[in-house]
Each structure stands twice: as C-alpha cells, then as structure tokens.
Design a protein around this motif. Structure first.
Motif, PDB file in Angstrom:
ATOM      1  N   UNK A  27       0.868  -1.191  -0.088  1.00  0.00           N
ATOM      2  CA  UNK A  27       0.006  -0.045   0.090  1.00  0.00           C
ATOM      3  C   UNK A  27       0.912   1.181  -0.010  1.00  0.00           C
ATOM      4  N   UNK A  28       2.052   1.092   0.550  1.00  0.00           N
ATOM      5  CA  UNK A  28       2.896   2.440   0.720  1.00  0.00           C
ATOM      6  C   UNK A  28       4.006   2.313  -0.262  1.00  0.00           C
ATOM      7  N   UNK A  29       4.006   1.363  -1.313  1.00  0.00           N
ATOM      8  CA  UNK A  29       5.048   1.429  -2.085  1.00  0.00           C
ATOM      9  C   UNK A  29       4.870   2.018  -3.628  1.00  0.00           C
ATOM     10  N   UNK A  30       6.036   2.357  -4.164  1.00  0.00           N
ATOM     11  CA  UNK A  30       5.737   2.779  -5.483  1.00  0.00           C
ATOM     12  C   UNK A  30       5.637   2.254  -6.805  1.00  0.00           C
ATOM     13  N   UNK A  31       4.765   2.533  -7.546  1.00  0.00           N
ATOM     14  CA  UNK A  31       4.318   1.557  -8.895  1.00  0.00           C
ATOM     15  C   UNK A  31       5.602   1.760  -9.959  1.00  0.00           C
ATOM     16  N   UNK A  32       6.412   0.803  -9.882  1.00  0.00           N
ATOM     17  CA  UNK A  32       7.470   0.852 -11.082  1.00  0.00           C
ATOM     18  C   UNK A  32       7.118   0.328 -12.408  1.00  0.00           C
ATOM     19  N   UNK A  47      22.498   8.653  -5.597  1.00  0.00           N
ATOM     20  CA  UNK A  47      22.813   9.966  -6.177  1.00  0.00           C
ATOM     21  C   UNK A  47      23.033   9.615  -7.520  1.00  0.00           C
ATOM     22  N   UNK A  48      23.215  10.793  -8.204  1.00  0.00           N
ATOM     23  CA  UNK A  48      23.580  11.056  -9.904  1.00  0.00           C
ATOM     24  C   UNK A  48      22.359  10.292 -10.743  1.00  0.00           C
ATOM     25  N   UNK A  49      22.567   9.941 -11.765  1.00  0.00           N
ATOM     26  CA  UNK A  49      21.602   9.650 -12.644  1.00  0.00           C
ATOM     27  C   UNK A  49      21.141   8.295 -12.550  1.00  0.00           C
ATOM     28  N   UNK A  50      20.008   8.016 -13.203  1.00  0.00           N
ATOM     29  CA  UNK A  50      19.380   6.622 -13.327  1.00  0.00           C
ATOM     30  C   UNK A  50      20.211   5.583 -14.011  1.00  0.00           C
ATOM     31  N   UNK A  51      20.162   4.175 -13.611  1.00  0.00           N
ATOM     32  CA  UNK A  51      20.904   3.186 -14.389  1.00  0.00           C
ATOM     33  C   UNK A  51      20.460   3.074 -15.733  1.00  0.00           C
ATOM     34  N   UNK A  99      15.990  -2.455 -11.193  1.00  0.00           N
ATOM     35  CA  UNK A  99      17.246  -1.553 -11.261  1.00  0.00           C
ATOM     36  C   UNK A  99      17.344  -0.327 -12.212  1.00  0.00           C
ATOM     37  N   UNK A 100      16.499  -0.361 -13.117  1.00  0.00           N
ATOM     38  CA  UNK A 100      16.456   0.992 -13.843  1.00  0.00           C
ATOM     39  C   UNK A 100      15.856   1.857 -13.352  1.00  0.00           C
TER      40      UNK A 100
END
Length: 326
Positions: A27-32, A47-51, A99-100
């Motif tokens: 319920x409190x998690x982000x939908x990826x 930190x930094x950019x996404x994979x 991971x992305x």
C-alpha cells in the motif's frame, strides 16, 4: 538486509486481518511497472543519474518469500557484490525494471508479482507457483558499457577520428570494469578488460601537449596488469608490465614494488632487492614494502642455507668410500 525483511510492515497500525504482510506493505510502495507488478520502497536514497539500459551493475541483493525470515536462495549474494549486465545476466524481469529505477548508492525494497518473478511454474522446490517475492537490492555502482563496446568494435582508423577525450573516457571505462572483475577475483576477465584499455591507448597518437594524459592513463592500466598477473601466478608477465610502467615513471613506488614482488617469486633475489630498496626510498614508511623486504631476507637466508647444505653433501667423503687401489 537482515532476515527481518521477510515480513516488513507486519506490525504497522491499521492492519486488516485478512491481508498478508506483503499486501499491507504494498500500500505504501511506488508502482514501477505501471500495473503494480513491480512495487518499490526506497530505504536509502542514491545519487546521480538513473541506471542506463545497457549498463553493467554492481549489486548486493537478497530474495525473500512471504512469511519467511531468511533468504530463499543461498546464492543471493547478500554479502558479496555481484557484477551483472542488464539484458544478459539478470533472469527476473522485475529485477531488471527495478534496477532501471535506481541510482548509485541506493538501497531499495521491491515486491515482484509472479509475472515479473518466477511465473506460474515457480522455481521448485524453493519457490511455489504464482508466488510474490520480496527483494532488497543495494546498487553499489554501475557503468554504461554500450558506449565502450561500440567504440572498441570500430577499426583503428575509425577510432582515430574521435577526439582524445573520447578515447581516454572509453579506456577509463574498460579499466573500471577490470577493477570490478578484479575485486571479484575474476582475474582472467579483469586482464582482458585491462588489455583492451591498453590497446586503445597504445593505438592513439596525441599531440605533444596531450601526451601526458595518455601516459598517465597507460600508467594506471600497466600497474593493474602487473598486479593481475601476480594474482595469476605469472610473475614474468607481472615484471614485464611493471617495467613498462617504470618507463613512464621511473620513481613510481607501486611499479617498483610490483617488480620486486615478481622477482621474488622468480627467486631472482638480487633483482628483487634492487626494486624493493628503490621502492622503499620513495616510500620509507610503506608497510607493504617493508614487509616484502623482510620476506626477501627470510627467503634469501633459507636459499643460502640450502645451497650450503647441498655443497656440503656434494664434497663430503662418503661413508663407504675406499682408498684401496688408488
């Protein structure tokens, strides 16, 4: 990433008795994934950019089944970092998507629905069919290998069309890959990466004012190759690359130390001493160098003792020798 992660959120307020711990957590998690098949809870920001899609990632992770207080797979590398390439080494689609969505240094918890995990078949005998699993993933670092792979596939003439900074960047990426592999004790694979970097730098001609940049990059790779060949128990090659490093920087303590180590393993004690004494002159209080000199002294004493004993046996009169007839 301890064992209690198997039932996180089970004791939170407002619990609905009919819901499972994973349902309450979701319920409190982000939908990826966009269909709630992969859900995410960030435990520590990165930190930094996404994979990037073609990256190789250095990760630690653990997988859990609901109501279990320990990982379901003994090969989950909970403590040992693992280097994996997206699209090749990762079997779970949910992990790839997860991971992305991550950044360097991030620690996150993911719920993977069966479609994004082990599907309708599961993974007998540990994972039943249609099972939702929880993973905790720590992204230690990642490198985008696509740029490096494409550049290395070009001919030498094509590579020469690019500016020097591009070559230095690709060579640095190859060396970093080698470093990751080296830390995993994959010395043969590390050697391949280092040699790719060295080949790029050898091929490249640079203007006089830029030559120092190429030489500095070569020096790092040569030192890594020397150390790698020591790990591979090939001291002759270790010495060769160490001496090439000394051509660039004749006072480099690390290169002198590697050459000394190689000569010691080759039982060339005088050469080992010469290299190690020069290294000690550059770094008098270096613990590793001083210990290697002590080791050399011990080995040399043993060598002299054995030589003396062998000579004694060769020239001592035998017990059954006879002088009759002489």
């Amino acid at each position: 990433m301890g064992g209690s992660a198997g039932i996180p959120g089970a004791a939170e307020g407002g619990v609905v008795p009919s819901q499972s711990p994973y349902q309450r957590l979701s319920h409190r998690m982000l939908d990826v994934s966009g269909d709630r098949g992969v859900l995410k809870d960030v435990l520590r920001e990165g930190s930094g950019g996404l994979v990037t899609p073609d990256a190789s990632v250095l990760v630690k992770y653990s997988g859990y089944l609901e109501h279990m207080d320990k990982p379901f797979d003994s090969n989950c590398f909970r403590k040992t970092p693992r280097l994996m390439k997206l699209g090749e080494d990762i079997t779970l689609w949910g992990m790839e998507l997860g991971l992305l969505s991550m950044r360097k240094g991030e620690l996150a918890r993911f719920l993977f629905k069966p479609t994004y995990a082990y599907g309708t078949l599961g993974c007998p005998p540990l994972i039943p069919p249609n099972t939702t699993v929880l993973f905790e993933i720590e992204l230690l670092d990642f490198l985008d290998s696509a740029e490096s792979d494409k550049f290395c596939a070009l001919s030498a003439e094509q590579q020469d069309q690019f500016p020097l900074q591009k070559v230095l960047k690709v060579a640095a990426t190859e060396r970093e890959f080698g470093n990751y592999l080296f830390r995993q004790n994959r010395f043969c694979d590390a050697k391949v990466r280092y040699k790719r970097a060295l080949l790029l730098l050898h091929r490249r001609s640079a203007a006089l004012e830029e030559q120092h940049l190429v030489e500095a990059a070569k020096l790092l790779v040569l030192l890594n190759l020397s150390f790698t060949y020591l790990k591979l128990e090939r001291p002759t090659m270790a010495l060769r690359y160490g001496e090439q490093a000394l051509i660039i920087d004749e006072k480099n303590a690390k290169a002198l130390f590697r050459c000394g180590q190689a000569c010691l393993r080759m039982t060339e004690y005088q050469k080992a001493r010469d290299f190690l004494v020069r290294a000690q002159k550059e770094q008098p209080f270096n613990h590793d160098i001083n210990n290697e000199l002590k080791k050399l002294a011990s080995y040399y004493r043993d060598y002299v003792d054995k030589e003396r004993e062998m000579c004694h046996r060769m020239f001592a009169p035998g017990d059954n020798d006879s002088t009759e007839g002489d």
